[in-house]
Design a protein around this motif. Structure first.
Motif, PDB file in Angstrom:
ATOM      1  N   VAL A  50      53.466 -32.862 -72.989  1.00 13.36           N
ATOM      2  CA  VAL A  50      54.072 -33.316 -71.738  1.00 13.36           C
ATOM      3  C   VAL A  50      55.122 -34.362 -72.105  1.00 13.36           C
ATOM      4  N   CYS A  84      51.565 -39.401 -72.102  1.00 14.49           N
ATOM      5  CA  CYS A  84      52.105 -38.038 -72.281  1.00 14.49           C
ATOM      6  C   CYS A  84      50.964 -37.007 -72.336  1.00 14.49           C
ATOM      7  N   PHE A  89      58.360 -34.465 -65.290  1.00 12.58           N
ATOM      8  CA  PHE A  89      57.802 -34.131 -66.596  1.00 12.58           C
ATOM      9  C   PHE A  89      58.141 -32.683 -66.945  1.00 12.58           C
ATOM     10  N   ARG A 119      56.441 -29.769 -68.816  1.00 10.10           N
ATOM     11  CA  ARG A 119      55.064 -29.440 -69.189  1.00 10.10           C
ATOM     12  C   ARG A 119      55.043 -28.152 -70.005  1.00 10.10           C
ATOM     13  N   SER A 157      47.045 -34.401 -61.324  1.00 19.98           N
ATOM     14  CA  SER A 157      48.141 -33.416 -61.376  1.00 19.98           C
ATOM     15  C   SER A 157      48.713 -33.182 -59.991  1.00 19.98           C
TER      16      SER A 157
END
Length: 302
Positions: free
Chosen positions: A55, A16, A48, A50, A33
């Protein structure tokens, strides 16, 4: 979708945290990313949620994580399986035994391999004469044989396991059943029960023993295997001279007695000299160590 994208995704989901995931994957965080964004674009959904602080997985991400772990686990199992095969620790070995050899060596071989090579499976073939084993080793329908030399034909290597004496099997009410030790000459007038098959190594040793004692045996009956042979003895149809390992087949009505002047028969582990199987090589390494006898092992190429 590439397998590496699933690995990237699962690592981010486990931590995470993109930064820690990048460290674990030994890659730059921007590249990680970007890879996750590519995966999300391909799937058409975010995996996810964010924020600047955390996260977390979306419902779609939670579903994909379970599927990804199954895929990655399957791939890892496959990789480990391939490595175990390459190392000779996973696979199938087809092994044959001649006559009573299965009685004395099959349990020892099975337990040794279960202990030292537990991922090796055995396919057992029993009651195969030496000649048949050599033929099947050469045509590659067998990997190993426990047989009685001499081997026949080319390309077979052997490792001696033991030299086994021949003993006498007689009906319990036979005149020789009360004798602790018997000489071959005492069998001159007896009806013999022999193994079926002209190429039986045991038959040949019995014949030589009889001739050394000054007579030729009267072969009254033949049997395909030791169990049937001893049953014929129990039925009073004759006597038999058999390898000492036949004592492991106790049968009502049969008495075993030592012979003072009979020949012995050798028992050996055999394989194709040109085998390129890492599994067979591993099994040979384990068995030749574990089954070492007092006799000096020999290798013979015919």
């Amino acid at each position: 979708m590439e397998l590496r994208h699933l690995r990237y995704f699962a690592t981010v989901a486990d931590t995470c945290h993109f930064g820690r995931a990048a460290e674990r994957l030994h890659m730059a965080q921007p590249a990680l990313s970007q890879a996750i964004r590519q995966l999300e674009t391909e799937l058409g959904t975010e995996l996810f949620t964010r924020t600047t602080r955390q996260v977390s997985l979306t419902p779609a991400g939670e579903f994909l994580l379970g599927e990804a772990r199954r895929v990655l686990d399957t791939v890892e199992e496959g990789v480990q399986g391939v490595r175990r095969i390459a190392e000779g620790r996973l696979g199938l070995v087809r092994i044959a035994f001649t006559g009573t050899a299965a009685l004395s060596y099959l349990p020892r071989i099975a337990r040794t391999l279960q202990r030292d090579l537990p991922d090796i499976a055995l396919e057992i073939h029993s009651e195969l004469l030496t000649s048949a084993q050599c033929d099947r080793l050469r045509d590659r329908s067998l990997d190993l044989g426990v047989l009685r030399p001499p081997v026949q034909g080319d390309g077979i290597a052997v490792h001696t396991l033991e030299v086994e004496p021949l003993v006498l099997a007689v009906p319990a009410d036979h005149r020789l059943a009360v004798e602790p030790i018997v000489a071959m000459a005492d069998l001159r007038t007896e009806n013999f029960i022999a193994y079926a098959g002209a190429e039986s190594v045991v038959n040949a040793a019995v014949l030589r023993s009889c001739r050394s004692a000054g007579f030729s045996p009267n072969r009254e009956h033949e049997a395909a295997g030791t169990g049937v042979l001893l049953a014929l003895v129990a039925g009073g149809l004759g006597i038999a001279v058999v390898p000492a390992s036949a004592r492991a087949l106790p049968l009502a009505g049969v008495v075993f007695r030592d012979l003072i002047d009979a020949e012995s028969v050798e028992l050996a582990l055999a394989w194709r000299r040109d085998t390129d199987s890492s599994v067979v090589a591993s099994v040979l390494d384990v068995l030749t160590d574990a089954l070492a006898s007092d006799s000096q092992p020999t290798e013979v190429s015919q």
